[in-house]
Design a protein around this motif. Structure first.
Motif, PDB file in Angstrom:
ATOM      1  N   SER A  16       0.872  -1.340   0.051  1.00  0.00           N
ATOM      2  CA  SER A  16       0.078   0.048  -0.014  1.00  0.00           C
ATOM      3  C   SER A  16       0.982   1.277   0.036  1.00  0.00           C
ATOM      4  O   SER A  16       0.861   2.324  -0.651  1.00  0.00           O
ATOM      5  N   HIS A  28      -6.422   5.489  -3.512  1.00  0.00           N
ATOM      6  CA  HIS A  28      -5.829   4.144  -3.125  1.00  0.00           C
ATOM      7  C   HIS A  28      -6.653   3.464  -2.241  1.00  0.00           C
ATOM      8  O   HIS A  28      -7.359   4.225  -1.303  1.00  0.00           O
ATOM      9  N   TYR A  31      -4.899  -1.508   2.811  1.00  0.00           N
ATOM     10  CA  TYR A  31      -3.971  -2.521   2.675  1.00  0.00           C
ATOM     11  C   TYR A  31      -4.575  -3.961   2.536  1.00  0.00           C
ATOM     12  O   TYR A  31      -4.135  -4.855   1.847  1.00  0.00           O
TER      13      TYR A  31
END
Length: 318
Positions: A16, A28, A31
């Motif tokens: 990540s 984004h 994770y």
């Protein structure tokens, strides 16, 4: 994402951070998404599944898909989005988006008075009688005092579907409903009332209203209108009391429309009066514009709502 996951020896947090460093301008995922993508690829040889976790296929909202959604809703407007989604093997959200893009909105059914097959003839007969009088006297409707009563909940709007009581066992909780009955009338272009009636209206109480209160409410109506005025009310039990009918026959002669009246008022016919057709919905939209705080607050809103309507440019009989 999967390349970053492999480059960091399957360390999701490190993957990540690596993606954030290489592509700072992008949005984004967390994770955990890296772990999910890797597991999905290992199990299905695909980066994306054909099905949601709920078992519903992912949908690309093509023109054909949109047209099918709209056609299903047009064929059966009462269909729920869940039913449409289930039948099309798609998600509820996809159906919602299509309908929203087309500016379609879900509207609740309105409760209306049911009409039976036996009601047809009395309604037609009354309407023909009314048309005959209008033909003979074009201003006839201006001389009819249309009246009605409506109930206002003192506790404001209570939605039982959105209200509940938490408990270990069913307490069978109740919500006592209190009502304020309001009388109103329309004659010529005059809005008469409001007048607050008791929750339980009886024949004697209604008779006292007709004898003592109604003449005062009609003081602003021109004398020539009052002299030729017809009186109408519906088929409520209090309206059918013997003493009430005797008074109306004495006061109006043949000029009263009611159950047992000189002119028969057909049952289940609220749509034939301007009060049900126009007035009460408008009044309640003003009264309940904001949440009602108390019984006194509710009562205090009713008269101002009538004043607003009286000051509007209405021709009540058009």
């Amino acid at each position: 994402m999967h390349l970053a996951y492999g480059a960091t020896n399957c360390n999701a947090r490190a993957a990540s951070r690596l993606c954030h460093e290489r592509y700072p301008e992008r949005q984004h995922s967390g994770y955990k998404k890296f772990i999910t993508v890797h597991r999905r690829l290992a199990e299905t040889d695909m980066f994306k599944t054909k099905m949601h976790d709920t078992g519903v296929a992912r949908t690309v909202r093509t023109v054909e898909f949109k047209e099918e959604v709209l056609q299903r809703v047009a064929d059966e407007p009462s269909n729920s989005t869940r039913d449409v989604a289930k039948n099309m093997n798609t998600s509820n959200a996809s159906v919602w988006r299509v309908l929203h893009e087309q500016q379609l909105h879900p509207y609740h059914f309105q409760k209306v008075q049911g009409i039976t097959a036996a009601d047809y003839h009395p309604r037609v007969q009354f309407c023909r009688w009314l048309l005959d009088h209008i033909i003979a006297q074009p201003n006839f409707l201006r001389y009819v005092l249309w009246t009605d009563e409506a109930s206002f909940t003192r506790d404001g709007i209570f939605n039982s579907r959105n209200s509940h009581v938490w408990d270990e066992e069913n307490p069978y909780a109740i919500f006592p409903r209190k009502h304020q009955n309001v009388w109103a009338g329309i004659v010529d272009d005059y809005l008469i009332g409001p007048y607050l009636l008791p929750e339980r209206l009886t024949g004697p109480i209604y008779l006292r209203f007709l004898e003592g209160v109604l003449p005062e409410l009609l003081e602003n109506v021109p004398l020539n209108v009052r002299q030729q005025m017809w009186f109408q009310h519906n088929r409520a039990p209090a309206h059918f009391a013997v003493q009430v009918r005797k008074y109306l026959a004495q006061r109006f002669g043949h000029r009263w429309i009611a159950r047992g009246g000189a002119v028969f008022w057909p049952p289940r016919s609220p749509d034939l009066t301007s009060l049900d057709f126009f007035l009460w919905g408008h009044v309640k939209s003003l009264v309940y514009e904001t949440p009602v705080e108390s019984e006194l607050d509710l009562i205090g809103r009713i008269s101002p709502a009538f004043e607003i309507i009286q000051n509007e440019d209405h021709q009540f009989l058009v």
